[in-house]
Design a protein around this motif. Structure first.
Motif, PDB file in Angstrom:
ATOM      1  N   TRP A   1      57.304  11.493  37.040  1.00 15.90           N
ATOM      2  CA  TRP A   1      56.348  10.646  36.701  1.00 15.90           C
ATOM      3  C   TRP A   1      57.055   9.271  37.281  1.00 15.90           C
ATOM      4  O   TRP A   1      56.714   7.869  37.555  1.00 15.90           O
ATOM      5  CB  TRP A   1      55.872  10.173  35.146  1.00 15.90           C
ATOM      6  CG  TRP A   1      55.208   8.399  34.803  1.00 15.90           C
ATOM      7  CD1 TRP A   1      55.937   7.911  33.982  1.00 15.90           C
ATOM      8  CD2 TRP A   1      54.010   8.608  35.036  1.00 15.90           C
ATOM      9  NE1 TRP A   1      54.576   6.753  33.944  1.00 15.90           N
ATOM     10  CE2 TRP A   1      54.176   6.744  34.746  1.00 15.90           C
ATOM     11  CE3 TRP A   1      52.983   8.301  36.470  1.00 15.90           C
ATOM     12  CZ2 TRP A   1      52.940   6.267  35.551  1.00 15.90           C
ATOM     13  CZ3 TRP A   1      51.782   7.969  36.920  1.00 15.90           C
ATOM     14  CH2 TRP A   1      51.609   6.854  36.275  1.00 15.90           C
ATOM     15  N   GLU A   2      58.362   8.568  36.778  1.00 12.97           N
ATOM     16  CA  GLU A   2      59.086   7.328  36.480  1.00 12.97           C
ATOM     17  C   GLU A   2      59.160   7.081  38.029  1.00 12.97           C
ATOM     18  O   GLU A   2      60.240   6.482  38.758  1.00 12.97           O
ATOM     19  CB  GLU A   2      60.497   7.471  35.702  1.00 12.97           C
ATOM     20  CG  GLU A   2      59.992   7.803  34.464  1.00 12.97           C
ATOM     21  CD  GLU A   2      61.328   7.772  33.637  1.00 12.97           C
ATOM     22  OE1 GLU A   2      62.455   7.977  33.983  1.00 12.97           O
ATOM     23  OE2 GLU A   2      61.253   7.429  32.593  1.00 12.97           O
ATOM     24  N   THR A   3      59.656   8.831  39.037  1.00 16.37           N
ATOM     25  CA  THR A   3      60.216   8.527  40.103  1.00 16.37           C
ATOM     26  C   THR A   3      58.721   8.214  40.896  1.00 16.37           C
ATOM     27  O   THR A   3      58.734   7.299  42.159  1.00 16.37           O
ATOM     28  CB  THR A   3      60.023   9.808  40.925  1.00 16.37           C
ATOM     29  OG1 THR A   3      61.098  10.228  40.822  1.00 16.37           O
ATOM     30  CG2 THR A   3      60.489   9.687  42.767  1.00 16.37           C
ATOM     31  N   VAL A   4      57.465   8.435  40.893  1.00 17.32           N
ATOM     32  CA  VAL A   4      56.364   8.493  41.262  1.00 17.32           C
ATOM     33  C   VAL A   4      56.257   6.340  41.147  1.00 17.32           C
ATOM     34  O   VAL A   4      55.986   5.498  42.031  1.00 17.32           O
ATOM     35  CB  VAL A   4      55.540   8.788  40.601  1.00 17.32           C
ATOM     36  CG1 VAL A   4      54.098   8.347  41.568  1.00 17.32           C
ATOM     37  CG2 VAL A   4      54.877  10.521  41.067  1.00 17.32           C
ATOM     38  N   VAL A   5      56.553   5.669  39.828  1.00 20.50           N
ATOM     39  CA  VAL A   5      55.658   4.854  40.168  1.00 20.50           C
ATOM     40  C   VAL A   5      57.198   3.536  40.094  1.00 20.50           C
ATOM     41  O   VAL A   5      56.692   2.753  40.629  1.00 20.50           O
ATOM     42  CB  VAL A   5      56.338   4.044  38.085  1.00 20.50           C
ATOM     43  CG1 VAL A   5      56.955   2.434  37.581  1.00 20.50           C
ATOM     44  CG2 VAL A   5      55.280   5.047  37.392  1.00 20.50           C
ATOM     45  N   HIS A   6      58.726   4.465  40.576  1.00 17.68           N
ATOM     46  CA  HIS A   6      59.413   3.741  41.157  1.00 17.68           C
ATOM     47  C   HIS A   6      59.520   3.124  42.805  1.00 17.68           C
ATOM     48  O   HIS A   6      59.467   2.665  43.280  1.00 17.68           O
ATOM     49  CB  HIS A   6      60.542   4.248  41.497  1.00 17.68           C
ATOM     50  CG  HIS A   6      61.618   3.780  42.216  1.00 17.68           C
ATOM     51  ND1 HIS A   6      62.544   2.330  41.590  1.00 17.68           N
ATOM     52  CD2 HIS A   6      62.518   3.982  42.950  1.00 17.68           C
ATOM     53  CE1 HIS A   6      63.376   1.878  42.534  1.00 17.68           C
ATOM     54  NE2 HIS A   6      63.252   3.066  43.008  1.00 17.68           N
ATOM     55  N   LYS A   7      58.915   5.064  43.532  1.00 13.34           N
ATOM     56  CA  LYS A   7      58.641   4.130  44.196  1.00 13.34           C
ATOM     57  C   LYS A   7      56.980   3.459  45.341  1.00 13.34           C
ATOM     58  O   LYS A   7      57.118   3.070  46.210  1.00 13.34           O
ATOM     59  CB  LYS A   7      58.811   6.362  45.597  1.00 13.34           C
ATOM     60  CG  LYS A   7      59.870   6.595  45.441  1.00 13.34           C
ATOM     61  CD  LYS A   7      59.374   8.384  46.150  1.00 13.34           C
ATOM     62  CE  LYS A   7      60.803   9.139  45.962  1.00 13.34           C
ATOM     63  NZ  LYS A   7      61.017  10.368  46.302  1.00 13.34           N
TER      64      LYS A   7
ATOM     65  N   ILE B   1      48.759  13.328  38.113  1.00 11.86           N
ATOM     66  CA  ILE B   1      49.294  12.419  39.146  1.00 11.86           C
ATOM     67  C   ILE B   1      50.556  12.906  39.341  1.00 11.86           C
ATOM     68  O   ILE B   1      50.894  12.874  40.584  1.00 11.86           O
ATOM     69  CB  ILE B   1      49.664  11.019  38.650  1.00 11.86           C
ATOM     70  CG1 ILE B   1      47.761  10.239  38.037  1.00 11.86           C
ATOM     71  CG2 ILE B   1      50.307  10.300  39.472  1.00 11.86           C
ATOM     72  CD1 ILE B   1      48.562   8.921  37.101  1.00 11.86           C
ATOM     73  N   VAL B   2      51.147  13.441  38.475  1.00 16.15           N
ATOM     74  CA  VAL B   2      52.766  14.444  38.924  1.00 16.15           C
ATOM     75  C   VAL B   2      52.346  15.692  39.445  1.00 16.15           C
ATOM     76  O   VAL B   2      52.900  15.732  40.502  1.00 16.15           O
ATOM     77  CB  VAL B   2      54.039  14.783  37.780  1.00 16.15           C
ATOM     78  CG1 VAL B   2      54.650  15.822  38.140  1.00 16.15           C
ATOM     79  CG2 VAL B   2      54.013  13.328  37.002  1.00 16.15           C
ATOM     80  N   HIS B   3      51.396  16.549  38.923  1.00 19.35           N
ATOM     81  CA  HIS B   3      51.057  17.124  39.851  1.00 19.35           C
ATOM     82  C   HIS B   3      50.171  17.108  41.684  1.00 19.35           C
ATOM     83  O   HIS B   3      50.416  17.495  42.066  1.00 19.35           O
ATOM     84  CB  HIS B   3      49.874  18.263  39.385  1.00 19.35           C
ATOM     85  CG  HIS B   3      48.788  19.192  39.914  1.00 19.35           C
ATOM     86  ND1 HIS B   3      49.365  20.299  40.223  1.00 19.35           N
ATOM     87  CD2 HIS B   3      47.899  19.781  40.794  1.00 19.35           C
ATOM     88  CE1 HIS B   3      48.815  21.075  40.586  1.00 19.35           C
ATOM     89  NE2 HIS B   3      47.951  20.565  40.787  1.00 19.35           N
ATOM     90  N   TYR B   4      49.045  15.952  41.257  1.00 19.34           N
ATOM     91  CA  TYR B   4      48.867  15.303  42.494  1.00 19.34           C
ATOM     92  C   TYR B   4      49.447  15.268  43.433  1.00 19.34           C
ATOM     93  O   TYR B   4      49.774  15.096  44.792  1.00 19.34           O
ATOM     94  CB  TYR B   4      47.821  14.640  42.058  1.00 19.34           C
ATOM     95  CG  TYR B   4      47.696  13.313  43.766  1.00 19.34           C
ATOM     96  CD1 TYR B   4      46.644  14.115  43.941  1.00 19.34           C
ATOM     97  CD2 TYR B   4      48.369  12.432  43.877  1.00 19.34           C
ATOM     98  CE1 TYR B   4      45.857  13.568  45.262  1.00 19.34           C
ATOM     99  CE2 TYR B   4      47.192  11.801  45.102  1.00 19.34           C
ATOM    100  CZ  TYR B   4      46.513  12.231  45.972  1.00 19.34           C
ATOM    101  OH  TYR B   4      45.886  11.564  46.942  1.00 19.34           O
TER     102      TYR B   4
END
Length: 119
Positions: free
Chosen positions: A11-17, A107-110
């Protein structure tokens, strides 16, 4: 690493990117990420959307994100190219914190399915 920690890190990776790419480094919140998923699923690229269209984009995203969990199923594209989903199962009554956990997991799964985390 347990699943909860893995989801949190992803999740943190998604938000950061996404924050780097779409918000000049300002940290996006979960609603902003859901909105971006909706724009992606609409498939018409970046453009100006009216307020009601933004709400519809978030609805599209939520349906797409919760589809693997058996809550929604893609139904059809309307003449304007907007996807429509039908409800398969009603969402359970969740507390706000539980809703957030479910959406982050979805969201992570997506993004996992899109190959977002592959190097």
């Amino acid at each position: 690493m347990d699943q909860k920690t893995d989801i949190k890190q992803k999740w943190e990776t998604v938000v950061h990117k996404l924050s780097e790419q779409f918000a000049d480094g300002d940290t996006l919140d979960i609603d902003s990420v859901i909105y971006l998923v909706g724009v992606q699923e609409l498939g018409k690229g970046a453009q100006k959307f009216k307020k009601d269209e933004k709400i519809n984009l978030m609805h599209i995203a939520i349906c797409k994100l919760l589809e693997p969990y058996g809550y929604y199923e893609f139904d059809y594209f309307d003449p304007d190219g907007w996807p429509h989903y039908k409800t398969l199962n009603e969402l359970p009554n969740l507390k706000p914190g539980e809703q957030t956990v479910l959406m982050k997991e979805a969201i992570v799964h997506y993004f996992t399915e899109l190959g977002f985390f592959e190097n």
